[in-house]
Write an enzyme that holds these catalytic residues in place. Structure first.
Site, PDB file in Angstrom:
ATOM      1  N   ASN A   9     -11.805 -27.228  20.695  1.00 34.11           N
ATOM      2  CA  ASN A   9     -11.700 -27.895  19.396  1.00 34.11           C
ATOM      3  C   ASN A   9     -12.428 -27.021  18.384  1.00 34.11           C
ATOM      4  O   ASN A   9     -13.655 -26.975  18.373  1.00 34.11           O
ATOM      5  CB  ASN A   9     -12.347 -29.289  19.498  1.00 34.11           C
ATOM      6  CG  ASN A   9     -12.469 -29.966  18.146  1.00 34.11           C
ATOM      7  OD1 ASN A   9     -11.862 -29.535  17.170  1.00 34.11           O
ATOM      8  ND2 ASN A   9     -13.256 -31.035  18.085  1.00 34.11           N
ATOM      9  N   LYS A  11     -12.612 -27.336  15.255  1.00 37.77           N
ATOM     10  CA  LYS A  11     -13.128 -28.093  14.090  1.00 37.77           C
ATOM     11  C   LYS A  11     -12.785 -27.359  12.783  1.00 37.77           C
ATOM     12  O   LYS A  11     -11.716 -26.770  12.678  1.00 37.77           O
ATOM     13  CB  LYS A  11     -14.637 -28.335  14.227  1.00 37.77           C
ATOM     14  CG  LYS A  11     -15.001 -28.899  15.587  1.00 37.77           C
ATOM     15  CD  LYS A  11     -16.399 -29.434  15.647  1.00 37.77           C
ATOM     16  CE  LYS A  11     -16.709 -29.853  17.077  1.00 37.77           C
ATOM     17  NZ  LYS A  11     -17.907 -30.633  17.190  1.00 37.77           N
ATOM     18  N   HIS A  95     -11.731 -38.416  17.614  1.00 41.36           N
ATOM     19  CA  HIS A  95     -12.946 -37.612  17.828  1.00 41.36           C
ATOM     20  C   HIS A  95     -14.123 -38.310  17.145  1.00 41.36           C
ATOM     21  O   HIS A  95     -13.953 -38.942  16.099  1.00 41.36           O
ATOM     22  CB  HIS A  95     -12.748 -36.199  17.263  1.00 41.36           C
ATOM     23  CG  HIS A  95     -13.857 -35.273  17.647  1.00 41.36           C
ATOM     24  ND1 HIS A  95     -15.046 -35.235  16.962  1.00 41.36           N
ATOM     25  CD2 HIS A  95     -13.975 -34.385  18.656  1.00 41.36           C
ATOM     26  CE1 HIS A  95     -15.844 -34.352  17.539  1.00 41.36           C
ATOM     27  NE2 HIS A  95     -15.219 -33.821  18.565  1.00 41.36           N
ATOM     28  N   GLU A  97     -16.427 -37.288  15.339  1.00 38.96           N
ATOM     29  CA  GLU A  97     -16.670 -36.919  13.935  1.00 38.96           C
ATOM     30  C   GLU A  97     -15.717 -37.676  13.011  1.00 38.96           C
ATOM     31  O   GLU A  97     -16.056 -38.003  11.880  1.00 38.96           O
ATOM     32  CB  GLU A  97     -16.542 -35.397  13.769  1.00 38.96           C
ATOM     33  CG  GLU A  97     -17.775 -34.703  14.346  1.00 38.96           C
ATOM     34  CD  GLU A  97     -17.529 -33.359  14.980  1.00 38.96           C
ATOM     35  OE1 GLU A  97     -16.498 -32.722  14.692  1.00 38.96           O
ATOM     36  OE2 GLU A  97     -18.381 -32.935  15.786  1.00 38.96           O
ATOM     37  N   GLU A 167     -16.835 -38.159  25.428  1.00 40.17           N
ATOM     38  CA  GLU A 167     -17.733 -37.299  24.663  1.00 40.17           C
ATOM     39  C   GLU A 167     -18.910 -38.116  24.145  1.00 40.17           C
ATOM     40  O   GLU A 167     -18.801 -38.747  23.077  1.00 40.17           O
ATOM     41  CB  GLU A 167     -16.979 -36.680  23.481  1.00 40.17           C
ATOM     42  CG  GLU A 167     -15.803 -35.824  23.885  1.00 40.17           C
ATOM     43  CD  GLU A 167     -15.511 -34.763  22.842  1.00 40.17           C
ATOM     44  OE1 GLU A 167     -15.541 -33.584  23.201  1.00 40.17           O
ATOM     45  OE2 GLU A 167     -15.301 -35.113  21.664  1.00 40.17           O
ATOM     46  N   GLY A 173     -22.404 -30.911  19.989  1.00 42.48           N
ATOM     47  CA  GLY A 173     -22.970 -29.941  19.056  1.00 42.48           C
ATOM     48  C   GLY A 173     -24.490 -29.947  19.018  1.00 42.48           C
ATOM     49  O   GLY A 173     -25.097 -29.371  18.128  1.00 42.48           O
ATOM     50  N   SER A 213     -21.400 -30.179  24.406  1.00 43.86           N
ATOM     51  CA  SER A 213     -22.227 -29.010  24.723  1.00 43.86           C
ATOM     52  C   SER A 213     -21.872 -28.362  26.063  1.00 43.86           C
ATOM     53  O   SER A 213     -22.749 -27.884  26.788  1.00 43.86           O
ATOM     54  CB  SER A 213     -23.722 -29.370  24.677  1.00 43.86           C
ATOM     55  OG  SER A 213     -24.068 -29.792  23.369  1.00 43.86           O
TER      56      SER A 213
HETATM   57  C1  PEP Z   1     -16.437 -31.506  20.457  1.00 43.35           C
HETATM   58  O1  PEP Z   1     -16.499 -31.357  19.254  1.00 43.35           O
HETATM   59  O2  PEP Z   1     -15.482 -32.120  20.939  1.00 43.35           O
HETATM   60  C2  PEP Z   1     -17.505 -30.962  21.271  1.00 43.35           C
HETATM   61  C3  PEP Z   1     -17.583 -31.344  22.513  1.00 43.35           C
HETATM   62  O3  PEP Z   1     -18.383 -30.080  20.667  1.00 43.35           O
HETATM   63  P1  PEP Z   1     -19.526 -29.195  21.405  1.00 43.35           P
HETATM   64  O4  PEP Z   1     -18.888 -28.580  22.613  1.00 43.35           O
HETATM   65  O5  PEP Z   1     -19.928 -28.193  20.392  1.00 43.35           O
HETATM   66  O6  PEP Z   1     -20.622 -30.134  21.781  1.00 43.35           O
END
Ligand code: PEP
Length: 252
Positions: A9, A11, A95, A97, A167, A173, A213
């Site tokens: 992803n 973003k 997601h 966000e 998630e 992040g 992460s």
């Molecule tokens: C994501 O945005 O779906 C995500 C898992 O980000 P990160 O791997 O940076 O934690």
């Protein structure tokens, strides 16, 4: 038998040149991989260019969002058919966000999931709890509410063609990764929810990714859990080497 699925992803990162280079850098290295589905999800405006750059390779392309209507006066929105038209196979929906920064509700996600299926896109539906919800012992309830609300009304067939991504918001992040045991526990709960709402056969066929992460050095342990079928990767998907390092964590 579930096929592992690793998706990046991106973003609101990259630019036109770096997006193409990143996608090509990944696509060039995966020609011999037959047992894993792989995709990148660039910002809308680079999807077409990325799709052309990796056409004919094993790298699929997805979007990070879409609108549920098929077309019309919806300024700024993009439909499922438009995404298909520029080569998308997948679309990330719900997601965290979008849920927490842009106020997307389970009902809105659910409309999008149905529209994605109707058009023939594979929705990758994200669920996950906030840190305070985990600390208050509410993880299972939060996941159940998101699961029931975001996926309401799907047929057995549509459910099997839906990818879920667990998630935990506190791990996205932040560099704080869920332990393999914490992630496995929620993945197993999700699979039980699918079995309860559909049946065991459907539950056993749904791909459930972990996201939060994921990096090359923690991927193998996470992906080695029985109910973790892949990863949705943010930060570590922005460099070909680290994305491929995560792919290498999937057992052959
Ligand atoms: C994501 O945005 O779906 C995500 C898992 O980000 P990160 O791997 O940076 O934690």
């Amino acid at each position: 038998m579930r096929r592992p699925f690793i998706a990046g992803n991106w973003k609101m990162h990259t630019d036109r040149v770096s997006a193409i280079a990143l996608a090509e850098g990944i696509a060039d290295q995966i020609a011999d991989i037959a047992h894993i589905d792989l995709a990148v999800c660039p910002p809308y405006v680079y999807i077409d260019a990325v799709g052309r750059a990796v056409a004919g390779s094993k790298l699929g392309v997805g979007a990070q969002n879409m609108y549920h209507e098929a077309g019309g006066a919806y300024t700024g929105e993009v439909s499922a058919t438009m995404l298909l038209d520029v080569g998308c196979k997948y679309v990330i929906l719900g997601h965290s966000e979008r849920r927490h920064i842009l106020g997307e509700t389970d009902a809105a996600v659910n409309r999008k999931v149905h529209a994605a299926h109707q058009a023939g896109l594979v929705p990758v539906v994200c669920v996950g709890e906030l840190l305070e919800e985990r600390e208050a012992g509410q993880t299972l309830q939060v996941i159940r509410t998101q699961f029931e609300g975001s996926l309401a009304g799907l047929s057995d067939h549509q459910m099997t063609k839906t990818v879920l991504a667990y998630e935990p918001v506190w791990a996205i992040g932040t560099g704080k990764v869920a332990t393999p045991e914490q992630a496995q526990e929620v993945h197993a709960d999700l699979r039980k929810m699918i079995a309860g709402q559909y049946n065991t056969q459907v539950a056993e066929s749904v791909v459930i990714q972990y996201g939060g992460s994921v990096k090359p050095d923690n991927a193998a342990e996470l992906l080695g859990q029985p109910d973790i079928d892949g990863a949705l990767v943010g930060g570590a998907s922005l460099k070909a080497d680290s994305f491929l390092g995560i792919v290498a964590g999937v057992k052959a």
